[in-house]
Enzyme design. Structure first.
Site, mmCIF file in Angstrom:
data_model
loop_
_atom_site.group_PDB
_atom_site.id
_atom_site.type_symbol
_atom_site.label_atom_id
_atom_site.label_comp_id
_atom_site.label_asym_id
_atom_site.label_seq_id
_atom_site.Cartn_x
_atom_site.Cartn_y
_atom_site.Cartn_z
ATOM 1 N N LYS A 49 42.968 25.105 18.302
ATOM 2 C CA LYS A 49 42.721 25.366 17.096
ATOM 3 C C LYS A 49 41.939 24.768 16.414
ATOM 4 C CE LYS A 49 44.493 22.386 12.586
ATOM 5 N NZ LYS A 49 45.666 21.557 12.304
ATOM 6 N N ASP B 186 49.392 17.937 15.991
ATOM 7 C CA ASP B 186 47.840 18.079 15.931
ATOM 8 C C ASP B 186 47.241 17.506 16.344
ATOM 9 O OD1 ASP B 186 49.289 21.131 14.640
ATOM 10 O OD2 ASP B 186 47.880 21.100 13.746
ATOM 11 N N LYS C 66 44.927 29.070 16.430
ATOM 12 C CA LYS C 66 45.307 28.536 14.845
ATOM 13 C C LYS C 66 44.029 28.226 14.556
ATOM 14 C CE LYS C 66 47.349 25.063 11.061
ATOM 15 N NZ LYS C 66 47.936 23.774 12.016
#
Lengths: 318, 483
Positions: free
Chosen positions: A218, A154, A254
């Site tokens: 995300k 991430d 996400k």
């Protein structure tokens, strides 16, 4: 300069800073009032009985069970890993979560804790959460995490560069990180939507991330005031839907931070179902970045199964 | 990637709102002078639920003699009602508004049963607006001297009001709230297919202790409406409904001293420029034409899209239509409910057939219609020109005609090229274009980057064959004052 395999359908929009800017600023605008009204109206869907049972299990399977504290210890991470594999020891039918998400130095511990299960280990590399470090430092962070066995990285984008309009710099960083992930690790690109401030910026960031080879986009780190909201997630779902329509490439989404209740999670699943479509209703394509959501999902699951509310002591604290 | 069978697993289970919150009596009378009474001629009619054809109740049918009685009651009540200080009238209106809020769940379910529209709309749009109208005009009742119509504007007398079936309770609120606030008394005829919420409102008037005769409700057919409009002791006529009936009313009233407002049909243009926020435009188009199954006089029934984004927009619109949920209106997840009556369904069907016969291209999403009740699938017509019937006639159903344009001037010319002029929409990210185009559109309401937004503070009404006079806002007071 490393380049991602840009989909031919879009042409060479990443050739220079100016072509990239022209492309990103040529995307359709976002009307904030309309966007938020649409997100609110989807939030009124009533998900009951069988649909609710299905959605709760789906949501559990989509959780990236997360601990991102300075005070994290190997013991805490191990506990998290065990819980991810078997969220409810009283009901073995409960699905495992999608992943555990930890800092890079905890990847090895997490990896061991989930060994032999389908649970993935995600790591916030790239100088999380501010991202304010030299590219070399960020890449070293990624290499460490991948070497320790991270399945997913991430990364945070350089919001400063993005807000300054230096899109190509942001693009190149993502491309470089993607390369550092290698073939084994999937890359989630975090925009920190609260800091991007406008919906137009969030749409542009989404396309920038997708062009650069993100596997997931995300919303946020969970470390700022405004994290995932129904509206910014709806907007990102529109972006992945449109990107697939134009390029054939499917990207995951996400939302992270602030999603704490089953009720909220179900609203997000409705957004997925009615915006991007059923193809995204799977933990390969949609995740919740959350730490406290799982327990609420488990309590609601127990309620559906037994007809009675249990309480916080009927689920594990970590 | 998920397989189709996995994907379809997230089918929303039924989530019906309970009918138990509303108690519909087997029969209802007329509401005259504070009492429920049988019709003088003893006639009754049945009201059915459009989604199931179930008979909900039997309702007294007003005739000429009943109109006479009701107008007399309203005339008598006018003496005292108009003499009350505005602040006193405001108390009654505030009380009515609060009771509506308290009973909103019951009224929403009732309206959905009687009208066929989804509970999502009655609960989230109709009822909040109904209460808001009463609150808003309650606020005006003691401030009429500051409304810009003179220091002490006087009421007109007895208002004869005839309302349609598409928003039964909301149209009642639009008519009754300003009439009472300004000191008039009312005889109102609801539509024959949707009389129930008006009769429940009669009960609310009693609950609020409203003096006898101030509000009278006469369920009935066109003959009762005609008698009311023609009654010599009616001082003000307000009508919302079809243009054909509106013209007839205008003829009846012509030459009398009655004040008249008409709110009639429409064929609203929803103009999408190539720089529009497309995702929100799609929502606005859907809301513009599929809200209340398109049975909305200000519906955006003509989509004017700039040629350069036509394909993109139509793809997005078709994809979106595929997610609309049609079915049981009491289910909280239903987006599209039933058409109000068999007659209306027949009218929609015949106009759509005319559109096909004239060569416009018809499209609907895969959509299963329930076997009982009156249903029509959301429908798009493409390849439409100004000369097609579906671009000219008001369909009053879930049918959207798509036309294209190349320049702003062409968009304006096409948008205005209609006998109607009630509403229009503009979608663009360019503020100066919004202002420039809005100024040239001959429509009572022009929404920009939104559609079908209502508020009691905002005046509403038409140009040309869409009628005259304004309802809502400060302007809405004028129709009920001697100015």
């Amino acid at each position: 300069m490393p380049t991602a395999p840009t989909a031919p359908a879009l042409g060479d929009v990443t050739a220079s800073d100016s072509t990239l800017r022209r492309f990103l600023h040529g995307l359709p605008g976002v009307d904030p009032v309309g966007l938020e009204a649409r997100a609110a109206s989807l939030g009124t869907r009533s998900i009951k009985t069988t649909a609710k049972a299905y959605a709760i299990d789906l949501a559990i399977s989509m959780v990236d069970l997360t601990t991102l504290e300075g005070a994290d210890t190997p013991g805490k991470v191990r506990a998290l890993g065990v819980k991810a594999v078997r969220p409810d020891p009283t009901d073995r039918q409960t699905p495992a979560t999608a992943a555990v998400c930890v800092y890079p130095d905890m990847v090895a511990v997490a990896k061991e804790a989930v060994a032999g299960s389908p649970v993935k280990v995600a790591s916030v590399a790239t100088a999380f959460p501010a991202g304010r470090a030299a590219l070399g430092v960020k890449l070293a962070d990624v290499h460490d995490a991948v070497a320790a066995g991270a399945d997913e990285i991430d990364m945070v984008i350089d919001r400063g560069a993005f807000l300054a309009g230096r899109y190509l710099k942001v693009y190149e960083e993502i491309v470089a990180v993607k390369e550092a992930c290698g073939p084994a690790a999937r890359l989630k690109v975090i925009f920190e939507t609260g800091e991007l401030s406008t919906y137009d910026n969030i749409r542009r960031a989404s396309w920038l991330g997708m062009l650069a080879g993100a596997d997931f986009i995300k919303t946020s780190t969970g470390k700022v005031a405004v994290n995932a909201t129904p509206a910014n997630t709806l907007l990102m779902l529109e972006a992945v839907r449109d990107f697939r329509a134009q390029t054939g490439v499917q990207i995951g989404v996400k939302p992270a931070g602030g999603i704490r209740t089953t009720k909220d999670a179900l609203k997000f699943l409705v957004l997925v179902n009615e915006t991007a479509g059923a193809d995204w209703l799977d933990n390969h394509w949609f995740r919740f970045g959350a730490s406290s959501l799982l327990n609420d999902l488990l309590m609601q699951r127990q309620k559906l199964a037994t007809g009675r509310y249990s309480g916080p002591d009927y689920v594990t604290v970590d | 990637m998920t397989t189709q069978s996995q994907a379809s697993a997230f089918a929303y289970a039924p989530a019906p709102e309970s009918r138990a919150v509303v108690d519909i009596a087997p029969s209802y009378g007329l509401f005259i002078d504070g009492e429920f009474a049988e019709a003088a001629e003893g006639k009754v009619f049945k009201t059915v639920s459009p989604s199931s054809e179930e008979v909900l109740s039997e309702v007294a049918r007003a005739g000429e003699a009943d109109v006479e009685r009701a107008v007399r009651a309203a005339r008598k009540a006018f003496e005292k009602w108009s003499a009350l200080p505005g602040s006193e009238r405001a108390k009654y209106l505030f009380r009515i508004a609060r009771i509506i809020q308290e009973r909103s769940r019951e009224l929403a379910v009732l309206e959905t049963l009687d009208n066929g529209k989804p509970i999502r709309e009655t609960r989230d749009a109709d009822l909040p607006l109904v209460a808001a109208h009463f609150f808003y005009y309650a606020g005006w009742a003691d401030k009429l001297g500051h409304a810009g119509y003179g220091a002490d504007p006087r009421p007109l007398g007895v208002a004869g009001q005839v309302i349609p079936w598409n928003f039964p309770l909301l149209m009642l609120a639009w008519k009754i709230a300003p009439a009472l606030a300004t000191g008039n008394t009312v005889v109102l005829k609801p539509a024959e297919t949707t009389p129930l919420s008006a009769l429940f409102f009669a009960d609310i008037c009693r609950q609020a202790g409203l003096p006898r005769g101030v509000v009278n409700i006469l369920p009935g057919y066109g003959d009762a409406g005609a008698a009311l409009v023609a009654h010599p002791d009616v001082n003000k006529v307000a009508f919302t409904g079809s243009t054909a009936v509106g013209k007839e009313i205008a003829r009846t009233v012509a030459g009398t001293r009655k004040k008249l407002t008409l709110e009639l049909g429409g064929k609203g243009a929803n103009i999408v420029f190539d720089d529009a926020p497309l995702d929100q435009a799609v929502e606005g188009i859907v809301n513009g034409i599929f809200f209340n199954q398109g049975q909305v006089c200000c519906a955006g029934s003509r989509l004017l899209v700039q040629e350069s984004v036509e394909d993109e927009l139509l793809d997005a619109l078709k994809r979106r239509l595929g997610t609309l949920r049609l079915g049981d209106p009491l289910d909280k997840n239903t987006d599209i409910g039933a058409i109000n009556s068999a007659e209306q369904l027949a009218r929609i069907t015949s106009l759509v057939e005319a559109g096909e016969a004239e060569g416009a291209e018809r499209w609907s999403p895969a959509c299963e219609l329930p076997s009982a009740g009156y249903w029509f699938a959301p429908t798009l017509f493409t390849n439409v020109t100004q000369a097609h019937t579906v671009a000219r006639d008001e369909i009053f159903g879930p049918v959207l005609s798509v036309l294209t344009f190349r320049t702003p001037d062409e968009a304006v010319a096409k948008a205005n090229n209609t006998p109607y002029g009630l509403s229009a929409g503009i979608w663009t990210e360019k503020g100066s274009r919004i202002l420039a185009v809005a100024n040239k559109l001959r429509a009572g309401v022009v929404w920009s980057n939104t559609f079908n937004k209502f508020d009691p503070t905002s005046p509403f009404g038409g140009y040309k064959e869409s009628g005259f006079g304004r309802e809502g806002g400060r302007h809405g007071l004028e129709a009920y004052l001697d100015v």
